[in-house]
Design a protein around this motif. Sequence first.
Motif, PDB file in Angstrom:
ATOM      1  N   HIS A 275      -4.991   0.182   3.442  1.00  0.00           N
ATOM      2  CA  HIS A 275      -5.134  -1.071   4.184  1.00  0.00           C
ATOM      3  C   HIS A 275      -6.575  -1.289   4.655  1.00  0.00           C
ATOM      4  O   HIS A 275      -6.954  -2.409   4.989  1.00  0.00           O
ATOM      5  CB  HIS A 275      -4.151  -1.142   5.361  1.00  0.00           C
ATOM      6  N   TYR A 276      -7.391  -0.250   4.649  1.00  0.00           N
ATOM      7  CA  TYR A 276      -8.813  -0.394   4.974  1.00  0.00           C
ATOM      8  C   TYR A 276      -9.479  -1.400   4.036  1.00  0.00           C
ATOM      9  O   TYR A 276     -10.393  -2.132   4.429  1.00  0.00           O
ATOM     10  CB  TYR A 276      -9.478   0.977   4.875  1.00  0.00           C
TER      11      TYR A 276
ATOM     12  N   ASP B 142      -6.259  -5.221   3.839  1.00  0.00           N
ATOM     13  CA  ASP B 142      -5.617  -5.915   4.960  1.00  0.00           C
ATOM     14  C   ASP B 142      -6.415  -7.171   5.303  1.00  0.00           C
ATOM     15  O   ASP B 142      -7.593  -7.091   5.669  1.00  0.00           O
ATOM     16  CB  ASP B 142      -5.549  -4.980   6.166  1.00  0.00           C
TER      17      ASP B 142
ATOM     18  N   ILE C  27      -8.059  -7.204   8.733  1.00  0.00           N
ATOM     19  CA  ILE C  27      -9.294  -6.416   8.804  1.00  0.00           C
ATOM     20  C   ILE C  27     -10.457  -7.223   8.233  1.00  0.00           C
ATOM     21  O   ILE C  27     -11.558  -7.251   8.807  1.00  0.00           O
ATOM     22  CB  ILE C  27      -9.127  -5.078   8.070  1.00  0.00           C
TER      23      ILE C  27
ATOM     24  N   GLU D  70     -13.899  -8.234  10.069  1.00  0.00           N
ATOM     25  CA  GLU D  70     -15.200  -7.901   9.492  1.00  0.00           C
ATOM     26  C   GLU D  70     -16.140  -9.094   9.528  1.00  0.00           C
ATOM     27  O   GLU D  70     -17.316  -8.973   9.878  1.00  0.00           O
ATOM     28  CB  GLU D  70     -15.018  -7.424   8.045  1.00  0.00           C
TER      29      GLU D  70
ATOM     30  N   HIS E 115      -3.033   6.453   0.640  1.00  0.00           N
ATOM     31  CA  HIS E 115      -4.454   6.635   0.892  1.00  0.00           C
ATOM     32  C   HIS E 115      -5.181   6.991  -0.401  1.00  0.00           C
ATOM     33  O   HIS E 115      -4.573   7.376  -1.394  1.00  0.00           O
ATOM     34  CB  HIS E 115      -4.688   7.732   1.937  1.00  0.00           C
TER      35      HIS E 115
ATOM     36  N   ALA F 260     -15.105   2.072   9.650  1.00  0.00           N
ATOM     37  CA  ALA F 260     -13.845   2.438  10.301  1.00  0.00           C
ATOM     38  C   ALA F 260     -14.017   2.508  11.816  1.00  0.00           C
ATOM     39  O   ALA F 260     -13.141   2.084  12.573  1.00  0.00           O
ATOM     40  CB  ALA F 260     -13.327   3.768   9.758  1.00  0.00           C
TER      41      ALA F 260
ATOM     42  N   LEU G 155     -14.174  -1.021  13.125  1.00  0.00           N
ATOM     43  CA  LEU G 155     -12.913  -1.753  12.964  1.00  0.00           C
ATOM     44  C   LEU G 155     -11.729  -1.093  13.658  1.00  0.00           C
ATOM     45  O   LEU G 155     -10.647  -1.683  13.724  1.00  0.00           O
ATOM     46  CB  LEU G 155     -12.599  -1.897  11.467  1.00  0.00           C
TER      47      LEU G 155
ATOM     48  N   VAL H  81     -10.206   1.652  12.531  1.00  0.00           N
ATOM     49  CA  VAL H  81      -9.323   2.157  11.483  1.00  0.00           C
ATOM     50  C   VAL H  81      -9.299   3.677  11.544  1.00  0.00           C
ATOM     51  O   VAL H  81     -10.352   4.329  11.543  1.00  0.00           O
ATOM     52  CB  VAL H  81      -9.765   1.696  10.082  1.00  0.00           C
TER      53      VAL H  81
END
Length: 390
Positions: free
Chosen positions: A41-42, A45, A48, A52, A364, A382, A385, A387
Amino acid sequence: MTRTVRNPAGNQDVELTRRALGHALGKTTDMADRELRVPLHYYRDAKITEIEESQILRRVPLAILPSAQIPDANDYVVRSVLGDSLLVTRDRDGKGHVFLNYCRHRGAMPACGTGSASRFTCPYHAWTYRNTGELITVPGSAGFDSMTKADYGLVELPNEERHGFIWAVLTADASIDVAAHLGPLGPELASMNYASYGYHTEREFESNVSWKGALEAFAEAYHFPFVHGQSVIGQNTLANTSLYDEYGKHHRMGFPFNWIAALDADPSGSWEPHLNMGIIYWVYPNLILANSPVGVEIIDILPAGAPTRCTVRHSWMGRVPAVDDAMRAAYDEVYENVHAAVRDEDFAMLPQCGEGVRHGQHDHMIIGRNEIGVQHMIKVFAQELGVALQ
């Protein structure tokens, strides 16, 4: 067998070459402490991606143009960044400006393309602006008799010219501090003297891959023999071999050329880093500066409306500005070769990564210790954000 690398001098540049030679001779590379596990999802998504853009890309200085692209008074360029039309000008006093390219009357665009102009006229109702942003002409001004023209100039974004680039923050009421943004990378960029380079050309295209995933292609040499095996990159650069240096949120990668090993037998040769390796800077969040002995590729990557779609703007500058047709033709050949490697090799493969991210059912991806630059990029984003990584 461990071999001793002979170092004929002690300055910082020679030390960089010494490290690269050590890796070349030992068949080693700089490595992270452990592998990194990154949730899918990094990359995919939509929430996200929205964060960003709103909290990172519109809040930090972005390199909008190389200074060399508008070298003279009254030069201008219009370019789109995250969907915003930007008008970048150099006024008669030599100062750069970055404006939103929207008329304050009804929002049409006063400027287009590139060129030289001291004023810009909106094509809709002919409101005219100076290249310093002031509104100077309003046809039918009786219809606007309570308006103060000084209040209706083009909206100027916070901008600053530094290290051979014109930087801007895409939020009009923000502030800008490029030195603070670059931190320890600033002196490194200053040493490159990009302001003295000659701007040559650019192309822009879109690709079906996450903008973060696209940036990662320029932070490791693991893929070189498989993706670039038939091109100059694969043939001239050692596979899976790199130097990594961290500059806060930014980093520098060194990718040794095959011929660096000759320095072991003959240390009287040149230890200049740029003659012995490709040096690539990642300037957080979206800029790649890929340096070669003859110039620099400027690769500007941004999201394009979806988590796994991005825009890529690929420019090139020569270390020595072209002064005649022969130099321009030589630079054309250089650019065609490097652009083919980016477009037809990196970005032929990367959409497959985008497909895997969109449709993958594993939870992942795993990033190797030898992909230390990629790990740094992921960790920086990450943290910004929120994450969680494994």
